[in-house]
Motif scaffolding. Structure first.
Motif, PDB file in Angstrom:
ATOM      1  N   MET A 117       0.824  -1.211   0.000  1.00  0.00           N
ATOM      2  CA  MET A 117       0.000   0.000   0.000  1.00  0.00           C
ATOM      3  C   MET A 117       0.859   1.264   0.000  1.00  0.00           C
ATOM      4  N   LEU A 118       1.907   1.265   0.835  1.00  0.00           N
ATOM      5  CA  LEU A 118       2.761   2.441   0.935  1.00  0.00           C
ATOM      6  C   LEU A 118       3.474   2.730  -0.376  1.00  0.00           C
ATOM      7  N   VAL A 119       4.051   1.699  -0.980  1.00  0.00           N
ATOM      8  CA  VAL A 119       4.796   1.891  -2.227  1.00  0.00           C
ATOM      9  C   VAL A 119       3.864   2.336  -3.351  1.00  0.00           C
ATOM     10  N   GLN A 120       2.682   1.751  -3.423  1.00  0.00           N
ATOM     11  CA  GLN A 120       1.723   2.164  -4.444  1.00  0.00           C
ATOM     12  C   GLN A 120       1.320   3.618  -4.260  1.00  0.00           C
ATOM     13  N   ALA A 121       1.141   4.040  -2.996  1.00  0.00           N
ATOM     14  CA  ALA A 121       0.765   5.429  -2.729  1.00  0.00           C
ATOM     15  C   ALA A 121       1.872   6.381  -3.149  1.00  0.00           C
ATOM     16  N   VAL A 122       3.119   6.024  -2.874  1.00  0.00           N
ATOM     17  CA  VAL A 122       4.252   6.853  -3.277  1.00  0.00           C
ATOM     18  C   VAL A 122       4.316   6.958  -4.797  1.00  0.00           C
ATOM     19  N   SER A 164      27.541   1.360  -9.898  1.00  0.00           N
ATOM     20  CA  SER A 164      27.993   0.258  -9.048  1.00  0.00           C
ATOM     21  C   SER A 164      28.952   0.739  -7.964  1.00  0.00           C
ATOM     22  N   HIS A 165      28.972  -0.030  -6.874  1.00  0.00           N
ATOM     23  CA  HIS A 165      29.902   0.214  -5.781  1.00  0.00           C
ATOM     24  C   HIS A 165      29.904  -1.043  -4.920  1.00  0.00           C
ATOM     25  N   PRO A 166      31.059  -1.438  -4.370  1.00  0.00           N
ATOM     26  CA  PRO A 166      31.084  -2.670  -3.575  1.00  0.00           C
ATOM     27  C   PRO A 166      30.229  -2.621  -2.321  1.00  0.00           C
ATOM     28  N   ARG A 167      29.925  -1.414  -1.821  1.00  0.00           N
ATOM     29  CA  ARG A 167      29.113  -1.318  -0.602  1.00  0.00           C
ATOM     30  C   ARG A 167      27.817  -0.554  -0.826  1.00  0.00           C
ATOM     31  N   TYR A 168      27.893   0.614  -1.522  1.00  0.00           N
ATOM     32  CA  TYR A 168      26.716   1.475  -1.632  1.00  0.00           C
ATOM     33  C   TYR A 168      26.360   1.785  -3.090  1.00  0.00           C
ATOM     34  N   PRO A 169      25.843   0.816  -3.817  1.00  0.00           N
ATOM     35  CA  PRO A 169      25.411   1.105  -5.190  1.00  0.00           C
ATOM     36  C   PRO A 169      24.185   2.018  -5.191  1.00  0.00           C
ATOM     37  N   ARG A 170      24.039   2.763  -6.275  1.00  0.00           N
ATOM     38  CA  ARG A 170      22.829   3.573  -6.460  1.00  0.00           C
ATOM     39  C   ARG A 170      21.935   2.861  -7.457  1.00  0.00           C
ATOM     40  N   LEU A 171      20.655   2.730  -7.088  1.00  0.00           N
ATOM     41  CA  LEU A 171      19.707   1.965  -7.891  1.00  0.00           C
ATOM     42  C   LEU A 171      18.529   2.836  -8.292  1.00  0.00           C
ATOM     43  N   ARG A 172      17.836   2.417  -9.349  1.00  0.00           N
ATOM     44  CA  ARG A 172      16.768   3.241  -9.939  1.00  0.00           C
ATOM     45  C   ARG A 172      15.583   2.370 -10.346  1.00  0.00           C
ATOM     46  N   LEU A 173      14.393   2.914 -10.145  1.00  0.00           N
ATOM     47  CA  LEU A 173      13.154   2.267 -10.581  1.00  0.00           C
ATOM     48  C   LEU A 173      12.369   3.266 -11.417  1.00  0.00           C
ATOM     49  N   GLU A 174      12.132   2.933 -12.675  1.00  0.00           N
ATOM     50  CA  GLU A 174      11.332   3.788 -13.549  1.00  0.00           C
ATOM     51  C   GLU A 174       9.870   3.700 -13.119  1.00  0.00           C
ATOM     52  N   LEU A 175       9.247   4.839 -12.879  1.00  0.00           N
ATOM     53  CA  LEU A 175       7.885   4.823 -12.350  1.00  0.00           C
ATOM     54  C   LEU A 175       6.871   4.286 -13.336  1.00  0.00           C
ATOM     55  N   ARG A 176       7.130   4.437 -14.627  1.00  0.00           N
ATOM     56  CA  ARG A 176       6.156   3.916 -15.583  1.00  0.00           C
ATOM     57  C   ARG A 176       6.011   2.403 -15.468  1.00  0.00           C
ATOM     58  N   SER A 177       7.046   1.744 -14.922  1.00  0.00           N
ATOM     59  CA  SER A 177       6.969   0.295 -14.777  1.00  0.00           C
ATOM     60  C   SER A 177       6.087  -0.119 -13.604  1.00  0.00           C
ATOM     61  N   THR A 178       5.818   0.818 -12.683  1.00  0.00           N
ATOM     62  CA  THR A 178       5.029   0.457 -11.511  1.00  0.00           C
ATOM     63  C   THR A 178       3.566   0.207 -11.859  1.00  0.00           C
ATOM     64  N   VAL A 179       3.121   0.716 -12.975  1.00  0.00           N
ATOM     65  CA  VAL A 179       1.721   0.544 -13.353  1.00  0.00           C
ATOM     66  C   VAL A 179       1.380  -0.921 -13.543  1.00  0.00           C
TER      67      VAL A 179
END
Length: 207
Positions: A117-122, A164-179
């Protein structure tokens, strides 16, 4: 069982878990956060941050309630409002993305669909604002609850590594895919939010 979501405001900030109300890991840079803790005013600084973001940008969080009892929350904001994001070796966050800062579902309420519910609301909120994507810093060596989301879980729910990073990679989620997210992905998101607790941590993040 009644379930509802509410936008995070100064009025309901008290409904966050106690360790989260005074945690400034994301909201301030490391030096300012330590100063706030030493002055014993972390809750005041948290209120100030929430107020500033609400006035300048709008809603930056959601709280989930079960029978009017706080059960979980999520925090998100543009990177310009999140000084700690600059301390990560894989910063900066992309200019077209909002940063998923942290989230938590309390143990007694995990497995009830609240994370979903929380992720869908965001997602719905950000799509309405014209935001293209959500990014997050993951912890590739995550073992115990912390302010940083586990990289493995972020990858499992659809995020892709953009730096990429061995400890703290940065990641991304395209919002159009959430539909069209599938049910199993939403369940994985719920597990992710249930696993993470926000605990104070004021140390700078190394490379």
């Amino acid at each position: 069982m009644g379930r509802r979501l509410a936008a995070l405001t100064l009025d309901n900030l008290v409904d966050l878990p106690s360790t989260c109300r005074g945690c400034l890991f994301w909201e301030l840079d490391p030096v300012s956060a330590e100063a706030a803790v030493r002055s014993r005013k972390p809750e005041t600084e948290k209120e100030s941050w929430i107020s500033s973001v609400l006035l300048d940008w709008g809603a930056c969080g959601r709280i989930a309630y079960v029978d009017d009892v706080p059960a979980g929350f999520v925090l998100y904001a543009p990177p310009a409002y999140v000084p700690r994001s600059l301390a990560f070796p894989t910063s900066p966050v992309s200019p077209d993305a909002v940063l998923l800062m942290t989230s938590r579902i309390l143990p007694d309420y995990q497995g009830q669909g609240l994370g979903r519910m929380l992720v869908q609301a965001v997602a719905k909120d950000l799509v309405r604002r014209g935001v293209r994507a959500v990014e997050a810093f993951g912890d590739a060596a995550w073992e115990t609850p912390s302010c940083v989301l586990p990289a493995e879980h972020l990858l499992a729910v659809g995020f892709k590594t953009v730096r990429s990073h061995p400890r703290y990679p940065r990641l991304r989620l395209e919002l159009r895919s959430t539909v069209s997210w599938r049910a199993e992905v939403e369940v994985a998101l719920e597990r992710l939010l249930g696993a993470v607790q926000k605990e104070p941590s004021l140390r700078p993040l190394g490379g």
